[in-house]
Design a protein around this motif. Structure first.
Motif, PDB file in Angstrom:
ATOM      1  N   PRO A 336      29.049  60.903 -19.586  1.00 44.79           N
ATOM      2  CA  PRO A 336      29.214  59.463 -19.344  1.00 44.79           C
ATOM      3  C   PRO A 336      30.133  59.204 -18.135  1.00 44.79           C
ATOM      4  O   PRO A 336      31.196  59.812 -18.015  1.00 44.79           O
ATOM      5  CB  PRO A 336      29.845  58.954 -20.643  1.00 44.79           C
ATOM      6  CG  PRO A 336      29.573  60.010 -21.659  1.00 44.79           C
ATOM      7  CD  PRO A 336      29.510  61.307 -20.924  1.00 44.79           C
ATOM      8  N   GLY A 337      29.722  58.316 -17.276  1.00 46.02           N
ATOM      9  CA  GLY A 337      30.550  57.924 -16.125  1.00 46.02           C
ATOM     10  C   GLY A 337      30.571  58.926 -14.999  1.00 46.02           C
ATOM     11  O   GLY A 337      31.333  58.759 -14.034  1.00 46.02           O
ATOM     12  N   ALA A 338      29.739  59.977 -15.058  1.00 48.90           N
ATOM     13  CA  ALA A 338      29.761  61.006 -14.022  1.00 48.90           C
ATOM     14  C   ALA A 338      29.381  60.432 -12.654  1.00 48.90           C
ATOM     15  O   ALA A 338      30.017  60.728 -11.641  1.00 48.90           O
ATOM     16  CB  ALA A 338      28.833  62.153 -14.399  1.00 48.90           C
ATOM     17  N   GLU A 339      28.330  59.613 -12.640  1.00 50.55           N
ATOM     18  CA  GLU A 339      27.873  59.059 -11.362  1.00 50.55           C
ATOM     19  C   GLU A 339      28.928  58.132 -10.754  1.00 50.55           C
ATOM     20  O   GLU A 339      29.153  58.144  -9.537  1.00 50.55           O
ATOM     21  CB  GLU A 339      26.555  58.312 -11.555  1.00 50.55           C
ATOM     22  CG  GLU A 339      25.383  59.222 -11.890  1.00 50.55           C
ATOM     23  CD  GLU A 339      24.077  58.466 -11.921  1.00 50.55           C
ATOM     24  OE1 GLU A 339      24.105  57.228 -11.657  1.00 50.55           O
ATOM     25  OE2 GLU A 339      23.038  59.091 -12.186  1.00 50.55           O
ATOM     26  N   LEU A 340      29.577  57.356 -11.582  1.00 52.13           N
ATOM     27  CA  LEU A 340      30.614  56.452 -11.085  1.00 52.13           C
ATOM     28  C   LEU A 340      31.804  57.239 -10.530  1.00 52.13           C
ATOM     29  O   LEU A 340      32.335  56.917  -9.463  1.00 52.13           O
ATOM     30  CB  LEU A 340      31.079  55.529 -12.208  1.00 52.13           C
ATOM     31  CG  LEU A 340      32.136  54.493 -11.839  1.00 52.13           C
ATOM     32  CD1 LEU A 340      31.621  53.565 -10.732  1.00 52.13           C
ATOM     33  CD2 LEU A 340      32.561  53.685 -13.055  1.00 52.13           C
ATOM     34  N   ALA A 341      32.201  58.298 -11.265  1.00 52.93           N
ATOM     35  CA  ALA A 341      33.322  59.118 -10.793  1.00 52.93           C
ATOM     36  C   ALA A 341      32.973  59.817  -9.492  1.00 52.93           C
ATOM     37  O   ALA A 341      33.794  59.890  -8.567  1.00 52.93           O
ATOM     38  CB  ALA A 341      33.698  60.134 -11.868  1.00 52.93           C
TER      39      ALA A 341
END
Length: 419
Positions: A336-341
């Motif tokens: 979760p949130g990998a692309e945002l990070a």
């Protein structure tokens, strides 16, 4: 017969990794002390067009007023952005008082006035002040004068010098901040008095003045021959307009030269400081370099370089290379949130690369001018359009050298490499 054993090749010792050379370190510029010093009477902000001279001038003037000085800022920017930033409907050729909200609450005793140079009106005022009413009327109604006072090359820069001399002579303000004209060359401001003198001393002007100075009979043969040639080039009516203008202006020529010389010398006296403004772009810094060289050659006092609209990163602990690598690792790990990070890491990498490019350009300038102090000013999130925006910029211009989110001195975009 067996072959003789070959000697084993000697292995060269591995080279130590090349260490990056430390970049040049520019001296810090203390603009806070400069504008608060009662001995500082004139600050001239100069540089190429489009680098933020107007907002820099206004921000310094506001900071000086809030420090207790009585300040007038003279802008030559026709876009009227300064008036809007200062909360005024418009600016004109006369200084207007700027209301500084909260000034009384903070104990500030200074005053801020602002004005925008009206080139033609300034020229008209000079004519009216230095000639009789009849002669002034002749000059003001002359078609050639009307063209000269509105659009002649160098007139705007010369009138800026004239207005500066008038403001300083009035002794009404203890600090004058000048935003120089948006010329294609920053040197035009310094060259304006000499350019006007060359115009007044030019061959055409002297020939046109011959009948009024030496008598028509004495100069008639040469003048008539000259006028016939020039009439074919310029047209008879224009030549008559120029001749009438020169005849009417003859008594004022000495005054032009005297005032130009006096104002030029004013710029060299103690109490005047030049602040060169540039953006971290090759053309702007090249223009700044020319200006620094010219100021040095003329013996004029230079406070330093304001490197405006820089892009320092939020942190310098993570390099661009490591940020890109970390972005790849985050995407590979997923979750979760990998692309945002990963996107945030790549934005940081781009910001670091941009800051490194800007610092490289600043280092090149400092290598050429190691004695010139530098103050970097980060780019604002949007246009500076009110007093709060000017105040924020003033804090960047005058704040303590090491008081930044990353601890990087305000003379740099990125920290200096360790030696």
């Amino acid at each position: 017969m067996t072959a003789a054993p070959q000697p084993e090749p000697t292995q060269r010792p591995a080279r130590a990794p090349r260490q990056p050379r430390p970049g040049p370190v520019a001296p810090p510029m203390d603009l806070d002390a400069l504008i608060a010093d009662p001995e500082t009477r004139i600050v001239v902000c100069c540089g190429a067009g489009g680098v933020g001279k107007t907002t820099t001038s206004a921000a310094l003037a506001l900071a000086a007023a809030e420090a207790g000085r009585t300040v007038v800022v003279l802008t030559i920017d026709p876009a009227r952005r300064l008036a809007q930033s200062l909360g005024l409907v418009e600016l004109d050729n006369e200084p207007r008082r700027v209301d500084i909200p909260g000034g009384a609450a903070t104990g500030a005793t200074g005053q801020l006035h602002a004005m925008m140079l009206d080139m033609k009106r300034t020229f008209d005022d000079i004519v009216a002040a230095h000639s009789t009413p009849e002669r002034a009327q002749q000059i003001l109604e002359n078609p050639f004068y009307q063209a000269l006072s509105s659009s002649f090359a160098g007139t705007q820069e010369y009138m800026a010098m004239e207005k500066l001399g008038q403001l300083r002579a009035s002794e009404q303000w203890d600090l004058i901040v000048v935003d120089t004209p948006p010329s294609r060359s920053a040197l035009d401001f310094l060259d304006a008095p000499n350019r006007m003198s060359r115009f007044l001393d030019g061959t055409m002007i002297r020939l046109l003045m011959a009948p009024s100075r030496a008598g028509f009979k004495f100069a008639s043969a040469g003048f008539l021959l000259f006028s016939r040639i020039v009439s074919k080039i310029l047209g008879g009516q224009l030549l008559r307009d120029i001749s009438a203008f020169v005849a009417a202006l003859d008594t004022m020529f000495g005054g032009f030269r005297e005032r130009a010389t006096a104002t030029y010398e004013l710029l060299r006296r103690p109490g005047t400081w030049f602040v060169v403004v540039a953006t971290p772009e090759p053309d702007a810094l090249r223009e700044a370099s020319y200006f620094v060289d010219r100021l040095s050659a003329e013996g004029m006092p230079l406070a330093g370089l304001v490197l405006n609209r820089t892009h320092p990163p939020a942190t310098t602990a993570l390099s661009a290379t490591r940020a890109d690598g970390a972005a790849e690792e985050v995407l590979e790990a997923g979750g979760p949130g990998a692309e945002l990070a990963a996107a945030a890491l790549r934005v940081h990498a781009e910001r670091m690369q941009l800051a490194a490019r800007e610092q490289h350009l600043a280092d090149r300038f400092t290598s050429a001018h190691p004695e010139v102090a530098v103050r970097t000013v980060p780019a604002a999130a949007g246009d500076v359009h009110d007093l709060d925006g000017l105040r924020s910029m003033g804090e960047e211009l005058t704040g303590p050298d090491g008081d930044t989110p990353t601890g990087t001195p305000r003379s740099r975009v990125l920290p200096a490499r360790r030696r």
